[in-house]
Design a protein around this motif. Structure first.
Motif, mmCIF file in Angstrom:
data_model
loop_
_atom_site.group_PDB
_atom_site.id
_atom_site.type_symbol
_atom_site.label_atom_id
_atom_site.label_comp_id
_atom_site.label_asym_id
_atom_site.label_seq_id
_atom_site.Cartn_x
_atom_site.Cartn_y
_atom_site.Cartn_z
ATOM 1 N N GLN A 120 20.762 -29.037 27.381
ATOM 2 C CA GLN A 120 20.937 -29.920 28.533
ATOM 3 C C GLN A 120 19.593 -30.279 29.164
ATOM 4 O O GLN A 120 19.363 -31.428 29.560
ATOM 5 N N LEU A 121 18.713 -29.293 29.252
ATOM 6 C CA LEU A 121 17.383 -29.542 29.823
ATOM 7 C C LEU A 121 16.618 -30.567 28.993
ATOM 8 O O LEU A 121 15.937 -31.443 29.540
ATOM 9 N N GLY A 122 16.723 -30.455 27.675
ATOM 10 C CA GLY A 122 16.046 -31.405 26.793
ATOM 11 C C GLY A 122 16.551 -32.825 26.994
ATOM 12 O O GLY A 122 15.759 -33.773 27.072
ATOM 13 N N LYS A 123 17.862 -32.971 27.114
ATOM 14 C CA LYS A 123 18.451 -34.300 27.316
ATOM 15 C C LYS A 123 18.018 -34.899 28.657
ATOM 16 O O LYS A 123 17.705 -36.092 28.753
ATOM 17 N N ILE A 124 18.031 -34.067 29.707
ATOM 18 C CA ILE A 124 17.639 -34.550 31.039
ATOM 19 C C ILE A 124 16.174 -34.961 31.045
ATOM 20 O O ILE A 124 15.810 -35.988 31.615
ATOM 21 N N GLU A 125 15.341 -34.167 30.379
ATOM 22 C CA GLU A 125 13.902 -34.461 30.334
ATOM 23 C C GLU A 125 13.641 -35.780 29.606
ATOM 24 O O GLU A 125 12.832 -36.605 30.053
ATOM 25 N N ILE A 126 14.325 -35.989 28.506
ATOM 26 C CA ILE A 126 14.169 -37.239 27.743
ATOM 27 C C ILE A 126 14.607 -38.440 28.580
ATOM 28 O O ILE A 126 13.922 -39.468 28.626
ATOM 29 N N ALA A 127 15.747 -38.302 29.272
ATOM 30 C CA ALA A 127 16.262 -39.392 30.105
ATOM 31 C C ALA A 127 15.300 -39.696 31.250
ATOM 32 O O ALA A 127 15.058 -40.864 31.582
ATOM 33 N N ARG A 128 14.738 -38.651 31.828
ATOM 34 C CA ARG A 128 13.811 -38.845 32.941
ATOM 35 C C ARG A 128 12.549 -39.577 32.505
ATOM 36 O O ARG A 128 12.095 -40.521 33.163
ATOM 37 N N MET A 129 11.970 -39.158 31.387
ATOM 38 C CA MET A 129 10.742 -39.784 30.911
ATOM 39 C C MET A 129 10.998 -41.214 30.436
ATOM 40 O O MET A 129 10.154 -42.095 30.633
ATOM 41 N N GLN A 130 12.153 -41.459 29.843
ATOM 42 C CA GLN A 130 12.484 -42.816 29.401
ATOM 43 C C GLN A 130 12.574 -43.764 30.596
ATOM 44 O O GLN A 130 12.033 -44.877 30.560
ATOM 45 N N THR A 131 13.257 -43.311 31.650
ATOM 46 C CA THR A 131 13.376 -44.133 32.852
ATOM 47 C C THR A 131 12.016 -44.339 33.506
ATOM 48 O O THR A 131 11.715 -45.434 34.005
ATOM 49 N N SER A 132 11.173 -43.309 33.509
ATOM 50 C CA SER A 132 9.835 -43.422 34.091
ATOM 51 C C SER A 132 9.001 -44.467 33.353
ATOM 52 O O SER A 132 8.280 -45.259 33.975
ATOM 53 N N HIS A 133 9.106 -44.491 32.037
ATOM 54 C CA HIS A 133 8.374 -45.490 31.246
ATOM 55 C C HIS A 133 8.887 -46.900 31.541
ATOM 56 O O HIS A 133 8.094 -47.849 31.612
ATOM 57 N N GLU A 134 10.184 -47.029 31.703
ATOM 58 C CA GLU A 134 10.754 -48.341 32.036
ATOM 59 C C GLU A 134 10.239 -48.820 33.398
ATOM 60 O O GLU A 134 9.900 -49.997 33.570
ATOM 61 N N LEU A 135 10.189 -47.908 34.338
ATOM 62 C CA LEU A 135 9.686 -48.263 35.670
ATOM 63 C C LEU A 135 8.194 -48.581 35.634
ATOM 64 O O LEU A 135 7.725 -49.445 36.376
ATOM 65 N N TYR A 136 7.465 -47.883 34.761
ATOM 66 C CA TYR A 136 6.025 -48.165 34.661
ATOM 67 C C TYR A 136 5.788 -49.558 34.078
ATOM 68 O O TYR A 136 4.870 -50.265 34.498
ATOM 69 N N ASP A 137 6.609 -49.951 33.121
ATOM 70 C CA ASP A 137 6.498 -51.309 32.576
ATOM 71 C C ASP A 137 6.790 -52.343 33.672
ATOM 72 O O ASP A 137 6.127 -53.386 33.751
ATOM 73 N N TYR A 138 7.766 -52.030 34.492
ATOM 74 C CA TYR A 138 8.102 -52.930 35.606
ATOM 75 C C TYR A 138 6.964 -52.974 36.614
ATOM 76 O O TYR A 138 6.631 -54.030 37.161
#
Length: 231
Positions: A122-140
């Motif tokens: 579960q921790l791995g999935k949450i970490e991946i989701a968090r970093m993916q969203t962070s990258h999307e926000l950084y592109d924005y």
């Protein structure tokens, strides 16, 4: 900084907030992910280090067996006629107790390993989701026309609002000074919340929950966005 420069900076912050408000759901998502990550890590640590139930069971069983054995010995001293039968009972009790302890230990070990494996996944999935969203926000963030106005990790609309208030209240004359005050206020607010938690049981607090929550959320956003490793 004169009045016109202050108004210009405040307007720039207002425009930035409007821009990043369009991605508020994604900001909220990584904040929720971070809170969930902290919760799961706490559960994982508890599963690894604070698994004291088997020890309590073992101590309890040994206490029961020892008490039983003492009673048996007392009875043996009082009557020689029941020595054979009571000796057998005592042996069965000891063997049964040992088998129960082994059984409980094995079951607990299996359940603990399963829980640790599940929490780790579960921790791995949450970490991946968090970093993916962070990258999307950084592109924005990179698409923002005035991204030199403030660093990425302060792009959360709630953080921008706090920076706006600091400058509007004449506490700072630049974004840099406002960020420094933001950090100081955030730390002080955290300490006050800790103290408030200590006093909460004894008296009613005057501090509004919404104010504390705004600071907590903004501080969390800054921490999470600051974790993004950019190329």
């Amino acid at each position: 900084m004169d009045y016109e420069q202050r108004i210009e900076l405040l307007n720039a912050l207002h425009n930035a907030k409007d821009y990043f408000d369009l991605r508020i759901e994604q900001y909220d998502k990584i904040i929720n992910n971070e809170n969930e990550l902290v919760k799961k890590k706490s559960q994982l640590e508890f599963a690894k280090k604070n698994n004291f139930l088997p020890s309590i069971v073992v101590v309890f069983l040994f206490f029961i067996m020892n008490t039983f054995n003492i009673m048996v010995l007392i009875m043996l001293e009082q009557s020689e006629q029941i020595i054979d039968s009571l000796s057998s009972v005592m042996i069965y009790a000891l063997v049964g107790g040992i088998l129960i302890i082994i059984f409980l230990s094995v079951i607990n070990n299996i359940l603990t390993k399963s829980e640790i494996k599940n929490l780790t996944k579960q921790l791995g999935k949450i970490e991946i989701a968090r970093m993916q969203t962070s990258h999307e926000l950084y592109d924005y963030y990179n698409a923002f026309s005035d991204k030199s106005l403030l660093p990425f990790k302060y792009s959360y609309p709630g953080s921008i609002e706090i920076l706006w208030d600091i400058i509007n209240d004449y506490r700072a004359n630049s974004i840099t000074d406002a960020i420094n005050l933001f950090i100081e206020d955030s730390h002080r607010n955290k300490m006050e919340n800790i103290q408030a938690g200590i006093l909460k049981e004894n008296k009613k607090l005057n501090q509004t929950a919404s104010s504390a929550k705004n600071w907590a959320v903004a501080s969390t956003a800054v921490s999470v966005l600051g974790l993004l490793k950019r190329d």
